[in-house]
Design an enzyme around this catalytic site. Structure first.
Site, PDB file in Angstrom:
ATOM      1  N   THR A   2       0.855  -1.344   0.054  1.00  0.00           N
ATOM      2  CA  THR A   2      -0.007   0.137   0.084  1.00  0.00           C
ATOM      3  C   THR A   2       0.875   1.076  -0.035  1.00  0.00           C
ATOM      4  OG1 THR A   2      -1.694  -0.839   1.286  1.00  0.00           O
ATOM      5  CG2 THR A   2      -1.655   1.142   1.456  1.00  0.00           C
ATOM      6  N   ARG A  51     -13.818  -8.003  -0.813  1.00  0.00           N
ATOM      7  CA  ARG A  51     -12.980  -7.689   0.253  1.00  0.00           C
ATOM      8  C   ARG A  51     -12.559  -6.265   0.355  1.00  0.00           C
ATOM      9  NH1 ARG A  51      -7.435  -5.832   1.784  1.00  0.00           N
ATOM     10  NH2 ARG A  51      -7.079  -6.783   3.710  1.00  0.00           N
ATOM     11  N   GLY A  68     -10.194  -3.535   2.649  1.00  0.00           N
ATOM     12  CA  GLY A  68      -9.092  -3.685   3.692  1.00  0.00           C
ATOM     13  C   GLY A  68      -9.405  -2.184   4.386  1.00  0.00           C
ATOM     14  N   ASP A  69      -8.293  -1.872   5.169  1.00  0.00           N
ATOM     15  CA  ASP A  69      -8.198  -0.809   6.201  1.00  0.00           C
ATOM     16  C   ASP A  69      -8.103   0.637   5.122  1.00  0.00           C
ATOM     17  OD1 ASP A  69      -5.796  -1.788   5.359  1.00  0.00           O
ATOM     18  OD2 ASP A  69      -4.921  -0.562   7.043  1.00  0.00           O
ATOM     19  N   THR A 116      -0.205   0.496   6.662  1.00  0.00           N
ATOM     20  CA  THR A 116       0.087  -0.389   5.912  1.00  0.00           C
ATOM     21  C   THR A 116       0.431  -1.947   6.548  1.00  0.00           C
ATOM     22  OG1 THR A 116       2.420  -0.272   5.818  1.00  0.00           O
ATOM     23  CG2 THR A 116       1.300   1.068   3.993  1.00  0.00           C
ATOM     24  N   GLY A 117       0.045  -2.792   5.890  1.00  0.00           N
ATOM     25  CA  GLY A 117       0.066  -4.039   6.365  1.00  0.00           C
ATOM     26  C   GLY A 117      -1.358  -4.821   6.421  1.00  0.00           C
ATOM     27  N   GLY A 127      -4.711  -5.382   6.849  1.00  0.00           N
ATOM     28  CA  GLY A 127      -5.795  -4.551   6.985  1.00  0.00           C
ATOM     29  C   GLY A 127      -6.926  -4.732   8.099  1.00  0.00           C
TER      30      GLY A 127
HETATM   31  N1  ASP Z   1      -3.259  -2.614   4.394  1.00  0.00           N
HETATM   32  C1  ASP Z   1      -3.679  -3.084   2.941  1.00  0.00           C
HETATM   33  C2  ASP Z   1      -5.008  -3.969   3.097  1.00  0.00           C
HETATM   34  O1  ASP Z   1      -5.210  -4.784   4.086  1.00  0.00           O
HETATM   35  C3  ASP Z   1      -2.667  -4.014   2.523  1.00  0.00           C
HETATM   36  C4  ASP Z   1      -1.030  -3.625   2.793  1.00  0.00           C
HETATM   37  O2  ASP Z   1      -0.833  -2.340   3.218  1.00  0.00           O
HETATM   38  O3  ASP Z   1      -0.150  -4.427   2.592  1.00  0.00           O
HETATM   39  O4  ASP Z   1      -5.615  -4.093   2.048  1.00  0.00           O
END
Ligand code: ASP
Length: 365
Positions: A215, A243, A245-246, A266-267, A269
């Site tokens: 992200t 789906r 995400g955050d 990021t990460g 979500g």
């Molecule tokens: N946060 C993002 C999601 O969950 C993905 C990511 O940042 O790696 O969609």
């Protein structure tokens, strides 16, 4: 307007976090707070945002609006076919379709806009801006978001690249040994393995230890202390269609309060949504924590909320990563992640640079 009390509260966090970047020379000197509010502008982003922060910083230094600057920065990454976690060239969902999520927040006007599951538009952040500026809504999703984007002049295009299509075809073939899709080996093909790029975050952060994701979040503060932020992503690779995400959830993947600060993530979500991540970080900064301490505290909540055994490693720690990037009203900034090795991008004049994120746990220990 920032109240004098709030300003002093945020000042109190200076110097607490070991890995916090000290964006404001005034705070470094430890001089008392003086109103009117003047800060050293800064742009921060996830590790894949080196060009984005340079662009955003240039724009804001030239007097541009903080949100326009942040969005101009992330547009570079959204349009880049080689960043496989954002916009054009992002990895598709289970059906092989790229679905994008994005949100924006504009501090001075208290505006917010977002899109989720948006297909066919290279720059979802710009559509999020249009939602904020030209509608009475905050979040549009799916077909409705796409129809809105087209009505605003955005072009629908194929967002898959040859590389991401090949990755998806191979992923589909490896899903099951009992279906009719042949793996490259079974088909007698010699294809190079997935060349998963170093995304600048230290290592590619995987949602579940297997699937790549990524992200870009970018937050900007100008010399008047006005703040804005944007988060944009193609989300989790091979996700179930629909789906979300955050990233497009205001308060999860992004939050900006012009009186206090900005934060994005990021990460994984799902973990950020469950803990109202970015909103929590901003609230912790409001209570006086430095950006990096606020990020670390919000990450502790992620750890507490990871009750599912399948998501924990042998030590009972999360088997995934979450990263926060935060800047406060004084221009002090910091980044933190659950796991060591993460870095984030910063530009406060001159060349942009990567700084180490603080962390809760050291990898490999
Ligand atoms: N946060 C993002 C999601 O969950 C993905 C990511 O940042 O790696 O969609």
């Amino acid at each position: 307007m920032t109240s004098r009390r709030d300003f002093l509260k945020t000042s109190a966090g200076v110097g607490v976090g070991a890995a916090v970047g000290m964006g404001s020379p005034r705070s470094l000197a430890g001089a008392p707070a003086v109103l009117p509010h003047r800060v050293a502008p800064v742009a921060i982003a996830s590790g894949n945002g080196m060009e984005a922060v340079a662009t955003a910083f240039r724009a804001v230094s030239a007097g541009g609006d903080t949100l326009d600057a942040a969005v101009e920065g992330v547009n570079i990454v959204e349009r880049d076919p080689n960043d496989r976690s954002v916009g054009y060239g992002g990895r598709p969902n289970l059906d092989g379709v790229v679905q994008l999520d994005s949100s924006v927040m504009h501090g001075p006007s208290r505006g917010a806009g977002a899109v989720a599951c948006l297909e066919g538009i290279k720059t979802p952040s710009r559509v999020a801006v249009d939602v904020m500026r030209y509608t009475d809504h905050v979040l549009l999703v799916g077909k409705g978001a796409q129809r809105f984007a087209v009505s605003m002049g955005h072009r629908v295009e194929d967002l898959l690249t040859e590389g991401t299509r090949r990755q998806w075809i191979e992923w589909r073939a490896r899903m099951s040994a009992t279906d009719d899709y042949l793996t490259p080996e079974e088909a007698g093909l010699r294809v190079p393995p997935f060349e998963d790029e170093d995304d600048g975050m230290g290592m590619l952060d995987s949602h579940d230890g297997v699937r790549p994701q990524g992200t870009i979040n970018c937050n900007v503060i100008n010399q008047d202390g006005d703040l804005s932020g944007v988060t944009t992503t193609s989300g989790l690779a091979w996700k179930i269609p629909g789906r979300v995400g955050d990233s497009p959830i205001v308060g999860a993947g992004l939050y900006v309060d012009n009186d206090v600060g900005a934060c994005g993530s990021t990460g994984r979500g799902e973990a950020v949504i469950k803990t109202c991540g970015s909103h929590s970080v901003v609230e912790l900064m409001r209570s006086g924590m430095s950006p990096v301490d606020a990020c670390l505290e919000a990450l502790r909540r992620v750890v507490t909320f990871t009750a599912e055994e399948r998501l924990r490693n042998e030590q009972g720690r999360p088997g995934f990563n979450v990263n926060y990037y935060a800047v406060n009203k004084n221009g002090e900034y910091g980044g933190a992640a659950i796991w060591s090795g993460a870095r984030f991008a910063v530009c406060s004049g001159g060349e942009s640079r990567r700084e180490d994120s603080a962390y809760l746990f050291e990898r490999g220990r």
